[in-house]
Write a protein that holds these residues in place. Structure first.
Motif, mmCIF file in Angstrom:
data_model
loop_
_atom_site.group_PDB
_atom_site.id
_atom_site.type_symbol
_atom_site.label_atom_id
_atom_site.label_comp_id
_atom_site.label_asym_id
_atom_site.label_seq_id
_atom_site.Cartn_x
_atom_site.Cartn_y
_atom_site.Cartn_z
ATOM 1 N N SER A 48 0.831 -1.211 0.000
ATOM 2 C CA SER A 48 0.000 0.000 0.000
ATOM 3 C C SER A 48 0.863 1.257 0.000
ATOM 4 N N VAL A 49 2.134 1.086 0.348
ATOM 5 C CA VAL A 49 3.058 2.213 0.235
ATOM 6 C C VAL A 49 3.601 2.188 -1.183
ATOM 7 N N ALA A 50 2.986 2.987 -2.041
ATOM 8 C CA ALA A 50 3.314 2.931 -3.475
ATOM 9 C C ALA A 50 3.162 4.301 -4.091
ATOM 10 N N ILE A 51 3.977 4.540 -5.103
ATOM 11 C CA ILE A 51 3.815 5.791 -5.834
ATOM 12 C C ILE A 51 4.009 5.520 -7.334
ATOM 13 N N PRO A 52 3.061 5.966 -8.143
ATOM 14 C CA PRO A 52 3.242 5.799 -9.593
ATOM 15 C C PRO A 52 4.505 6.540 -10.031
ATOM 16 N N LEU A 53 5.251 5.956 -10.955
ATOM 17 C CA LEU A 53 6.499 6.582 -11.387
ATOM 18 C C LEU A 53 6.225 7.947 -12.014
ATOM 19 N N THR A 54 5.115 8.071 -12.722
ATOM 20 C CA THR A 54 4.773 9.353 -13.359
ATOM 21 C C THR A 54 4.592 10.435 -12.300
ATOM 22 N N GLN A 55 3.923 10.054 -11.218
ATOM 23 C CA GLN A 55 3.686 11.034 -10.149
ATOM 24 C C GLN A 55 4.995 11.424 -9.462
ATOM 25 N N LEU A 56 5.852 10.421 -9.286
ATOM 26 C CA LEU A 56 7.141 10.664 -8.644
ATOM 27 C C LEU A 56 7.919 11.732 -9.416
ATOM 28 N N LEU A 57 7.903 11.612 -10.740
ATOM 29 C CA LEU A 57 8.636 12.602 -11.543
ATOM 30 C C LEU A 57 7.965 13.968 -11.472
ATOM 31 N N ARG A 58 6.644 13.961 -11.595
ATOM 32 C CA ARG A 58 5.913 15.237 -11.580
ATOM 33 C C ARG A 58 6.083 15.947 -10.237
ATOM 34 N N ASP A 59 5.947 15.154 -9.144
ATOM 35 C CA ASP A 59 6.080 15.738 -7.805
ATOM 36 C C ASP A 59 7.428 16.430 -7.648
ATOM 37 N N ASN A 60 8.418 15.859 -8.318
ATOM 38 C CA ASN A 60 9.765 16.425 -8.184
ATOM 39 C C ASN A 60 10.136 17.331 -9.348
ATOM 40 N N LYS A 61 9.094 17.694 -10.123
ATOM 41 C CA LYS A 61 9.268 18.633 -11.235
ATOM 42 C C LYS A 61 10.348 18.199 -12.218
ATOM 43 N N LYS A 62 10.340 16.915 -12.506
ATOM 44 C CA LYS A 62 11.285 16.368 -13.485
ATOM 45 C C LYS A 62 10.533 16.021 -14.765
ATOM 46 N N ASP A 63 11.074 16.459 -15.906
ATOM 47 C CA ASP A 63 10.517 16.004 -17.195
ATOM 48 C C ASP A 63 10.917 14.564 -17.459
ATOM 49 N N ASN A 64 12.146 14.262 -17.068
ATOM 50 C CA ASN A 64 12.599 12.883 -17.247
ATOM 51 C C ASN A 64 13.792 12.606 -16.345
ATOM 52 N N ILE A 65 14.116 11.334 -16.253
ATOM 53 C CA ILE A 65 15.330 10.927 -15.537
ATOM 54 C C ILE A 65 16.163 10.080 -16.489
ATOM 55 N N GLN A 66 17.452 10.329 -16.531
ATOM 56 C CA GLN A 66 18.331 9.580 -17.423
ATOM 57 C C GLN A 66 19.439 8.916 -16.628
ATOM 58 N N VAL A 67 19.746 7.702 -17.017
ATOM 59 C CA VAL A 67 20.916 7.034 -16.434
ATOM 60 C C VAL A 67 21.642 6.248 -17.523
ATOM 61 N N GLU A 68 22.940 6.134 -17.336
ATOM 62 C CA GLU A 68 23.724 5.281 -18.219
ATOM 63 C C GLU A 68 24.441 4.272 -17.361
ATOM 64 N N ALA A 69 24.733 3.134 -17.956
ATOM 65 C CA ALA A 69 25.461 2.102 -17.205
ATOM 66 C C ALA A 69 26.321 1.294 -18.161
ATOM 67 N N GLU A 70 27.320 0.706 -17.583
ATOM 68 C CA GLU A 70 28.223 -0.157 -18.352
ATOM 69 C C GLU A 70 28.314 -1.477 -17.620
ATOM 70 N N SER A 71 27.901 -2.558 -18.254
ATOM 71 C CA SER A 71 27.966 -3.850 -17.571
ATOM 72 C C SER A 71 29.168 -4.642 -18.065
ATOM 73 N N LYS A 72 29.703 -5.439 -17.173
ATOM 74 C CA LYS A 72 30.880 -6.254 -17.491
ATOM 75 C C LYS A 72 30.669 -7.657 -16.959
ATOM 76 N N PRO A 73 31.331 -8.623 -17.580
ATOM 77 C CA PRO A 73 31.219 -9.984 -17.027
ATOM 78 C C PRO A 73 31.824 -10.035 -15.628
ATOM 79 N N SER A 74 31.266 -10.884 -14.796
ATOM 80 C CA SER A 74 31.736 -10.963 -13.410
ATOM 81 C C SER A 74 33.070 -11.709 -13.338
ATOM 82 N N ASP A 75 33.812 -11.479 -12.294
ATOM 83 C CA ASP A 75 35.075 -12.197 -12.088
ATOM 84 C C ASP A 75 34.831 -13.690 -11.914
#
Lengths: 334, 739
Positions: B563-590
């Motif tokens: 019941s503790v939930a927030i729609p992702l759209t609302q989360l962005l709007r509440d924080n006045k974000k048009d979007n969130i961007q992330v980049e990542a680089e994955s590698k094989p594990s040791d």
């Protein structure tokens, strides 16, 4: 592809006059082979006469009780025509053993007879080929010759005719109706295609200024005892290594008349009436079929990659005769 | 992860675009003032161009230029500039570099005109005079000159282990035979093409048929000296490639050169015959000597490989690793030599080395099983391996036993009569054959980017390719599952050099490599969303760690208290974000370093061979695959089906025929180069056995691009033997070889 001019004929007379008037003119109908060859410069007609509007698409009964196939009837319409399916199933089967559904929808019956060989060297303008460029030599004789002739070839050309339909027509002894500047004539199918000899550039005895108007089938359709057997390197869309068209006229288990035509073995559908005659009055049996098969390949000569066709032809003839005669394979020492 | 996208038989997300013609391929991007280039190919195999007369071609109205070695622009001079990501050791072919002809159908000129038809016509008017030199295209004639390359492109053959010669000599049962297959060409439906768009100021956008846009971009930068920001390469759809698109092909060079010179957009598309003018699966001859003890224990394997390469590059592929992978054997020796010919360099083709090596090994193993007198499946199980002996490491997982079990059961293997020629139906001899196979399950480093908008739209991207395999679809599924979004809210972008780096799409590593990067970038996005929520002091997520939240139904919520939930759209709007961007680089594990990761398969085949006429019909195929986690059973099945179909082609039909009179592949069209048609393909059943693998990569997937083909040809060859009693050891098995 070289530049060319193009006209569309409205009737047979004007088509013939267009073809005879223009040097280097070719007739185009389905175009399923000609256009391919033009794109790779193997054929370079300077003028095309489009005959697709001519009223030659009908299939109708002849006064003698045979069937007249319009030159422009498509392979598909012919194969699925009620009269052809019922009275000439051999022809229907042969057509459906060739090409693909798409090609058969477009290709015409006359065009089928006029298709060019599938020799690899004929298709590659960077190689010598007497059929494409007379006098340059034959690359296939010492080259790759898997789909080449074992019968009737010459030192100038060992190409085969690729048609399936023509093989059935040879067994059915069809007659080709043609019209030229001097009028109409009829060519028996046996005389229509040529052996290569020293003029392999000529596939047929159709004159440059003649066009095919119809293919006539005699009343004899061999609808009860027939087979079209095609051996090839894959189950569809491959040319015959050896194909056999058989029509038998039988009374009980006795053969009254046998017709056998081979495809994929020569520059034309291959008949051998003397060998066929060996079966007249004979019982249908493997023992009686084998000598006919042997006679058919008598004198055959193979090359590096196609010698197997001789034995394959022999076995295929026996198999086709057994099937046509409805002889039980397993009760005949098989 | 409650949307359960992974494992769902999701339809292709690009399916509608493809069947309605909206998906555009390299030769389909139309731009203003596009000019068309047609390549002139050499008519000889080796020598020098004495004279090339282009005057007649240039006189054709509408012809813009004819490029030859004489008037080409200045190019890079070092080999390294021409060496692409998939280049074998050596000196890469440089189009229009000089007057030398190194192989037949070598591109020797480019005619550029206002229309394709004009260019094609003008190309036919270019007159070339050659000085010909002696050439060698006959593999068997050159085989005595086979050599060990200074450097292998593939795995360096491992040192022998045990005492192979002695073990072979002392073995109770032996097989010593030679197996071969001819050169084969990839022949994807889409022919290689490039549309290079002139953007002004020396900048170009290039639409290329390639299995990795970064490879084309690097090549263009190296060869033409362009800066990275001046060349963007796009390849959103690829109409099949099978390895032919791993290396930039010469149409790319031609189109870019012409565009830069003419300052005008140019398209170059190859013809079907020209598809036989570059890389191909190399003709390979393999000598295999096997020995077994009376009880069926495999005592020795000696495997010598001779494979074709060009005169300018040492191409090699992993043909010799299979004895160490497929079976447990204490005495093994392998070697791999190259046979130099005057041809273009061979090129990876679906399961390079695997289809080749496994074909020969699995036929030889089958022969040995008959000598020992054991059922071919029993014999293989008897010598089952749990360790990769080349690397001396355990497999990360291997459910091959289960493949045999389920495959044999579905096929009905228990009803097989062991004797050859013992099963028949009328004039057809029936044969049942089996083979097993493996393929590496590699993970490579890869980048990915994720953008979530306040409207709830998630875009994930990476510079990878989709060569028809379903990359768009499975990456969308992974992202949708990770973020708890419906798949319709997710868009996956690929085939653009401006996107995060990714390796070539090949080697069956895209699902694991890019999939892992997509998973990682989504996890980072999740973390960022949680941080965003935690920015407000009264957030119910304030104290939550990332492992305590989940993303589902478009919401972020606490696992313990949904019941503790927030729609992702609302989360962005509440924080006045048009979007969130992330980049990542994955590698094989040791951890992966300690294991050998492979996918496995067992293939069961029924053939019917006409006893008199030799025609072979593959009436039934059951293939059981252990390929780790299956992301999408529908696209996965299609991959395996495609492999089976191609395996039928390899076994029975495919051959690029070299004519030694000309040093030229002569059956260079699809009428005469046979691949299977629908009528050749009958019942094919695909089984995926359950296989969990927590080592291979974070998703547990193994990739399916190649495992589907590797053991089909030997299973067919073995079935043909069982049917006829004839061992045909040179592919393709055509009717003349069995009649």
């Amino acid at each position: 592809m070289k530049p060319f001019t193009y006209t569309r004929a409205d009737d047979v007379t004007s088509a013939v006059s267009e073809v005879s008037r223009q040097e280097g003119a070719k007739v185009i109908a389905g175009g399923t082979n000609l256009l391919d060859l033009m794109k790779i410069d193997v054929m370079q007609p300077r003028h095309l006469v489009d005959i697709t509007r001519l009223a030659l698409t009908t299939i109708e009964k002849t006064a003698e009780g045979g069937l007249l196939l319009g030159a422009l009837a498509t392979n598909a319409d012919t194969a699925y025509h009620e009269q052809v399916e019922q009275r000439y199933p051999l022809l229907s089967h042969a057509i459906l053993a060739g090409a693909t559904a798409q090609l058969r929808n477009k290709a015409t019956d006359a065009g089928n007879l006029l298709q060019r060989t599938r020799c690899y060297y004929f298709y590659d303008t960077h190689t010598a080929c007497n059929k494409r460029e007379p006098g340059t030599g034959c690359s296939a004789i010492h080259g790759y010759n898997r789909n080449h002739a074992i019968l009737g070839h010459s030192e100038h050309c060992i190409a085969t005719h690729p048609s399936d339909m023509a093989v059935a027509l040879a067994a059915l002894e069809a007659r080709i109706h043609v019209t030229g500047p001097q009028g109409e004539r009829t060519i028996p199918i046996a005389d229509f295609h040529r052996l290569p000899g020293d003029t392999p550039e000529k596939d047929t005895n159709l004159a440059d200024d003649e066009i095919i108007t119809a293919i006539e089938l005699s009343p004899k359709g061999f609808a009860r005892h027939y087979t079209y057997l095609k051996n090839r390197d894959r189950a569809s869309y491959a040319f015959a290594l050896v194909s056999v068209a058989v029509g038998l006229d039988m009374e009980g288990d006795t053969i009254q008349e046998a017709r056998i035509a081979l495809g994929g073995v020569a520059h034309k559908p291959w008949r051998n009436p003397e060998a066929e005659a060996l079966l007249t009055g004979k019982k249908a049996s493997r023992e009686n079929f084998q000598p006919v098969a042997d006679a058919y390949v008598h004198g055959a000569k193979g090359f590096e990659h196609n010698s197997f066709k001789i034995e394959l032809a022999r076995r295929s003839i026996v198999r086709a005769l057994m099937q046509a005669a409805h002889v039980d394979q397993n009760s005949n020492g098989n | 992860m409650a949307t359960n996208q992974i494992g769902k038989p999701q339809n292709r997300v690009d399916g509608r675009d493809k069947v309605t013609g909206q998906a555009r391929y390299a030769a389909e991007f139309n731009v203003k003032d596009l000019a068309y280039g047609v390549v002139v190919s050499s008519a000889i195999a080796k020598g020098r161009i004495k004279e090339m007369d282009t005057s007649e071609a240039l006189r054709v109205e509408g012809v813009l230029e004819v490029f030859t070695s004489e008037n080409r622009p200045k190019l890079a001079s070092y080999d390294t500039s021409f060496q692409d990501e998939d280049a074998p050791p050596g000196s890469p072919f440089r189009p229009l570099f000089n007057r030398d002809v190194l192989f037949n159908m070598q591109p020797i000129a480019l005619v550029v005109a206002e229309t394709y038809e004009l260019a094609r016509y003008a190309a036919s008017l270019v007159k070339v005079e050659y000085e010909t030199e002696e050439y060698a295209t006959d593999f068997e004639k050159e085989r005595p000159n086979a050599y060990v390359p200074e450097e292998y492109k593939s795995t360096t053959p491992p040192d022998p282990w045990g005492k192979p010669e002695t073990a072979l000599k002392e073995a109770e049962h032996k097989v010593a035979e030679e197996y071969s297959h001819p050169s084969q060409h990839h022949n994807p439906m889409e022919m290689h093409a490039t549309t290079a768009v002139w953007e002004g100021d020396g900048r170009i956008t290039v639409y290329d048929k390639i299995q990795g846009v970064l490879n084309s971009q690097e090549y263009i930068m190296g060869v033409f000296g362009l800066a990275k920001e001046d060349v963007r390469v796009l390849s959103p759809f690829v109409g099949g490639a099978f390895g032919s698109g791993l290396r930039p092909q010469y149409q790319l060079f031609m189109a870019v050169m012409a565009t830069l010179e003419l300052k005008r957009s140019v398209r170059v598309a190859l013809t079907r015959p020209q598809m036989f003018s570059f890389g191909h699966r190399p003709k390979t001859v393999q000598q295999l000597s096997l020995g077994a003890a009376a009880d069926g224990t495999l005592e020795a394997v000696v495997h010598h490989v001779f494979a074709e390469t060009s005169r300018f590059e040492d191409y090699s592929e992993d043909v010799i690793i299979w004895p160490g992978v497929l079976y447990k054997c204490d005495n093994v020796k392998v070697s791999h030599k190259l046979v130099g010919l005057d041809v273009y360099t061979p090129l990876d083709m679906r399961a390079p080395g695997g289809t080749t090596g496994i074909y020969a090994l699995e036929c030889a193993i089958d022969e040995l099983s008959y000598k020992v007198g054991m059922d071919p499946v029993e014999f293989r199980l008897k010598n089952y391996s749990v360790r990769d002996q080349n690397e001396d490491k355990p497999f990360s997982s291997k459910e091959l036993r289960e493949c045999y079990r389920q495959g044999a059961e579905l096929f009905g293997w228990k009803d097989r009569k062991p004797q050859p020629r013992s099963m028949r139906e009328g004039h057809n001899l029936i044969g049942w054959g089996v083979a097993n196979g493996a393929w590496e399950a590699t993970q490579k480093p890869s980048g990915a980017k994720a953008v979530l908008t306040k409207e709830g739209k998630l875009t994930v991207s990476s510079a990878t390719a989709d060569i028809g395999t379903g990359t768009y679809t499975i990456m969308s599924q992974i992202a949708a599952e990770c973020m708890g979004l419906p798949i319709e809210a997710v868009e996956f972008k690929l085939g653009d050099s401006s996107l995060p780096q990714s390796p070539l799409e090949g080697g069956s590593w895209t699902a694991s490599t890019v999939g892992s990067a997509v998973k990682l970038v989504c996890e980072k996005l999740g973390e960022k969303l949680l941080e965003l929520a935690q920015e407000s002091d009264d957030s119910p997520f304030k104290e939550a760690g990332i492992e305590e939240v989940e993303f589902t139904d478009g919401q972020m919520r606490l696992k313990e208290n949904s019941s503790v939930a927030i729609p992702l759209t609302q989360l962005l709007r509440d924080n006045k974000k048009d979007n969130i961007q992330v980049e990542a680089e994955s590698k094989p594990s040791d951890e992966q370093e300690n294991y050998s990761p492979y996918s496995h398969s067992a293939v069961f085949v029924e053939v019917k061979v006409d006893e008199d006429l030799g025609t072979i019909k593959v009436t039934r195929v059951v293939t059981a695959v252990a390929g780790g986690r299956i992301l999408n059973p529908k696209t996965a099945r299609s991959q395996i089906l495609g492999g089976v179909v191609w395996g039928i082609g390899m076994a029975l039909e495919e051959e690029s025929v070299m004519d030694h009179q000309y040093g030229r592949f002569i059956n260079h069209d699809l009428a005469e180069y046979h691949v299977p048609v629908n009528a050749d393909v009958h019942d094919v059943e695909v089984i995926f056995v359950d296989e969990e693998d927590s080592i291979v990569n974070p998703l547990g997937v193994k990739g399916l691009g190649e495992i589907g083909i590797v053991s089909v040809a030997p299973a067919i060859a073995n079935a043909v033997y069982h049917a006829t009693g004839k061992r045909v050891r040179d592919l393709p098995i055509t009717l003349d070889k069995v009649m």
